[in-house]
Design a protein around this motif. Structure first.
Motif, mmCIF file in Angstrom:
data_model
loop_
_atom_site.group_PDB
_atom_site.id
_atom_site.type_symbol
_atom_site.label_atom_id
_atom_site.label_comp_id
_atom_site.label_asym_id
_atom_site.label_seq_id
_atom_site.Cartn_x
_atom_site.Cartn_y
_atom_site.Cartn_z
ATOM 1 N N GLU A 76 90.451 -66.351 -19.609
ATOM 2 C CA GLU A 76 90.789 -67.560 -18.854
ATOM 3 C C GLU A 76 89.550 -68.214 -18.221
ATOM 4 N N LYS A 77 88.493 -67.385 -18.008
ATOM 5 C CA LYS A 77 87.297 -67.924 -17.351
ATOM 6 C C LYS A 77 86.129 -68.120 -18.311
ATOM 7 N N VAL A 78 86.153 -67.411 -19.472
ATOM 8 C CA VAL A 78 84.990 -67.398 -20.365
ATOM 9 C C VAL A 78 85.343 -67.986 -21.723
ATOM 10 N N LEU A 79 84.546 -68.914 -22.198
ATOM 11 C CA LEU A 79 84.575 -69.348 -23.596
ATOM 12 C C LEU A 79 83.113 -69.528 -23.973
ATOM 13 N N LEU A 80 82.645 -68.751 -24.946
ATOM 14 C CA LEU A 80 81.216 -68.757 -25.269
ATOM 15 C C LEU A 80 80.704 -70.144 -25.636
ATOM 16 N N LYS A 81 79.474 -70.408 -25.213
ATOM 17 C CA LYS A 81 78.813 -71.650 -25.631
ATOM 18 C C LYS A 81 78.568 -71.581 -27.146
ATOM 19 N N SER A 82 78.417 -72.760 -27.752
ATOM 20 C CA SER A 82 78.291 -72.851 -29.216
ATOM 21 C C SER A 82 77.218 -71.921 -29.777
ATOM 22 N N LYS A 83 76.047 -71.898 -29.143
ATOM 23 C CA LYS A 83 74.926 -71.097 -29.649
ATOM 24 C C LYS A 83 75.271 -69.601 -29.602
ATOM 25 N N ASP A 84 75.830 -69.160 -28.478
ATOM 26 C CA ASP A 84 76.200 -67.743 -28.334
ATOM 27 C C ASP A 84 77.333 -67.374 -29.282
ATOM 28 N N LEU A 85 78.267 -68.313 -29.459
ATOM 29 C CA LEU A 85 79.398 -68.064 -30.350
ATOM 30 C C LEU A 85 78.914 -67.932 -31.798
ATOM 31 N N ARG A 86 77.962 -68.782 -32.190
ATOM 32 C CA ARG A 86 77.406 -68.695 -33.550
ATOM 33 C C ARG A 86 76.757 -67.330 -33.779
ATOM 34 N N ALA A 87 76.027 -66.856 -32.765
ATOM 35 C CA ALA A 87 75.371 -65.540 -32.865
ATOM 36 C C ALA A 87 76.413 -64.432 -33.013
ATOM 37 N N LYS A 88 77.490 -64.538 -32.251
ATOM 38 C CA LYS A 88 78.550 -63.518 -32.304
ATOM 39 C C LYS A 88 79.274 -63.561 -33.644
ATOM 40 N N ARG A 89 79.477 -64.783 -34.152
ATOM 41 C CA ARG A 89 80.168 -64.910 -35.439
ATOM 42 C C ARG A 89 79.369 -64.290 -36.585
ATOM 43 N N ARG A 90 78.041 -64.257 -36.427
ATOM 44 C CA ARG A 90 77.221 -63.639 -37.473
ATOM 45 C C ARG A 90 77.478 -62.132 -37.566
ATOM 46 N N VAL A 111 75.262 -66.144 -52.476
ATOM 47 C CA VAL A 111 74.930 -65.146 -51.444
ATOM 48 C C VAL A 111 73.819 -65.686 -50.543
ATOM 49 N N ALA A 112 72.818 -66.317 -51.166
ATOM 50 C CA ALA A 112 71.675 -66.840 -50.403
ATOM 51 C C ALA A 112 72.091 -67.919 -49.406
ATOM 52 N N PHE A 113 73.168 -68.633 -49.727
ATOM 53 C CA PHE A 113 73.635 -69.713 -48.849
ATOM 54 C C PHE A 113 73.928 -69.190 -47.439
ATOM 55 N N ALA A 114 74.416 -67.969 -47.360
ATOM 56 C CA ALA A 114 74.750 -67.377 -46.051
ATOM 57 C C ALA A 114 73.502 -67.063 -45.231
ATOM 58 N N LEU A 115 72.332 -67.074 -45.887
ATOM 59 C CA LEU A 115 71.078 -66.743 -45.195
ATOM 60 C C LEU A 115 70.301 -67.992 -44.769
ATOM 61 N N LYS A 116 70.951 -69.133 -44.906
ATOM 62 C CA LYS A 116 70.316 -70.428 -44.637
ATOM 63 C C LYS A 116 69.622 -70.469 -43.269
ATOM 64 N N HIS A 117 70.300 -69.935 -42.249
ATOM 65 C CA HIS A 117 69.753 -70.001 -40.877
ATOM 66 C C HIS A 117 69.215 -68.650 -40.410
ATOM 67 N N SER A 118 68.834 -67.795 -41.359
ATOM 68 C CA SER A 118 68.464 -66.413 -40.987
ATOM 69 C C SER A 118 67.025 -66.288 -40.486
ATOM 70 N N GLY A 119 66.178 -67.279 -40.809
ATOM 71 C CA GLY A 119 64.769 -67.179 -40.398
ATOM 72 C C GLY A 119 63.943 -66.325 -41.334
ATOM 73 N N LEU A 120 64.538 -65.854 -42.434
ATOM 74 C CA LEU A 120 63.780 -65.044 -43.398
ATOM 75 C C LEU A 120 62.951 -65.961 -44.296
ATOM 76 N N SER A 121 61.840 -65.416 -44.805
ATOM 77 C CA SER A 121 61.025 -66.174 -45.762
ATOM 78 C C SER A 121 61.749 -66.229 -47.110
ATOM 79 N N LYS A 122 61.248 -67.072 -48.013
ATOM 80 C CA LYS A 122 61.876 -67.225 -49.331
ATOM 81 C C LYS A 122 61.920 -65.881 -50.070
ATOM 82 N N ASP A 123 60.792 -65.143 -50.025
ATOM 83 C CA ASP A 123 60.724 -63.842 -50.711
ATOM 84 C C ASP A 123 61.667 -62.828 -50.067
ATOM 85 N N GLU A 124 61.727 -62.836 -48.727
ATOM 86 C CA GLU A 124 62.629 -61.906 -48.017
ATOM 87 C C GLU A 124 64.086 -62.201 -48.365
#
Length: 355
Positions: A76-90, A111-124
């Motif tokens: 009733e008091k907490v609803l995660l902010k968008s950024k925190d919610l995105r992190a939790k959803r991962r 499969v690679a599409f899911a890594l779009k926002h992962s911060g990994l390099s192309k080789d990683e």
């Protein structure tokens, strides 16, 4: 002792539809432990998919509290902010009945599409995609498009994609419903392997108790938005309390179908005086004992087995039989009592001499 990684407390989900209120989920509390394979079973409209969409707030509840891995993400008091919610959803992967793959992308690209926002390099990213496809047994299909893959292979790609961000939780929403029985078994075996290898907590939504029976360790049964029964798979299968749960289990064990044929047999139709048609249920040690041999040796009661089924549930053997017990005088009564004393549940289906 395992800790609860998913805690849903007193969850309500209410929809307004054409000036009518629909209570899709009503006061449901479920705690799922780290490493569980947790089945949520119910027919269409039971509220199971709506409830599970609450776990990652794809569906915001009308009331209640949600904690994931110790963090409150909604009350009733907490609803995660968008950024925190995105992190939790991962931390929560999802797979679906219809795979949801991009038709114009290869298996590796999906499969690679899911890594779009992962911060990994192309080789990683390339290395991770290769590892994930190997994990699901599809290394040789990396360059195939979805149209070139079978249903089971598409679901394996979807599983690899769901695991791309190293989630702690995997939600399977009717993920085997579009697959044939053999492929279903293979996908369930893969999920079980991932559960053991990665310590992955899996939540299975299904309308088939057979699927729960094959891989889950705990099960919840839903009906009309309510949680009507919950417990270990062993407890629920060996002693279902609710009528709906009993129906699901009869279908899963094949007993209902078998009974339809059994009652047509002459041996049952014309059951002689002194005979009794019984259903025996037993679990654990009693499955290892030659009980029917014992009752013949002690009481000279013959057992004609018309149906038998033994499962291994959560490493415990559980069995069920339909048997005609035959003898003279009161020996059948004595044998029935001996069976019950040995930990076998005995349900009398028909007494001899009654048409």
């Amino acid at each position: 002792m395992s800790k609860a990684i998913i805690q849903l407390d007193h969850i309500d989900v209410t929809f307004e539809q054409k000036k009518r209120q629909i209570d899709a989920v009503k006061d449901v509390t479920i705690h799922i432990n780290q490493g569980d394979i947790y089945g949520i079973v119910g027919y269409s409209g039971a509220g199971k998919s709506t409830l599970v969409r609450v776990i990652n707030l794809l569906q915001v509840p009308s009331a209640g509290k949600i904690s994931i891995d110790g963090d409150v993400i909604y009350d009733e008091k907490v609803l995660l902010k968008s950024k925190d919610l995105r992190a939790k959803r991962r931390e929560i992967g999802m797979i679906f009945q219809h795979f949801n793959l991009m038709a114009q992308s290869t298996a590796a690209e999906n499969v690679a599409f899911a890594l779009k926002h992962s911060g990994l390099s192309k080789d990683e990213k390339a290395a991770k995609v290769a590892n994930l496809l190997e994990l699901v047994g599809l290394s040789d299909r990396a360059d195939n498009y979805p149209a070139q893959l079978s249903g089971g292979q598409k679901q394996r790609v979807a599983i690899a994609r769901a695991l791309a961000n190293d989630p702690k939780i995997l939600i399977s929403d009717e993920a085997t419903s579009a697959l044939d029985p053999k492929t279903t078994k293979q996908i369930l075996a893969l999920l079980k392997e991932l559960n053991e290898k990665l310590g992955l907590t899996i939540v299975l939504i299904t309308h088939e108790m057979q699927i729960v029976k094959d891989i889950a360790n705990r099960v919840a049964v839903m009906q009309n938005g309510h949680l009507i029964e919950e417990g270990s798979v062993l407890d629920i299968f060996s002693g279902p309390k609710q009528a709906l749960t009993q129906d699901f289990i009869k279908t899963a064990t094949g007993i209902d179908e078998a009974m339809g044929k059994i009652v047509q047999q002459d041996a049952v139709k014309y059951l002689p005086q002194g005979s009794r048609l019984v259903q025996l249920k037993y679990a654990g040690q009693s499955t290892d004992e030659p009980i029917l041999n014992d009752i013949y040796a002690k009481f000279h009661v013959k057992a004609n087995i018309l149906f038998a089924n033994i499962e291994i549930l959560d490493d415990t053997p559980v069995g069920e039989m339909i048997v005609i017990l035959s003898a003279t005088d009161d020996k059948v009564d004595q044998a029935t009592q001996a069976l019950q004393e040995a930990g076998v549940s005995v349900v009398v289906l028909k007494e001899g001499g009654h048409q």
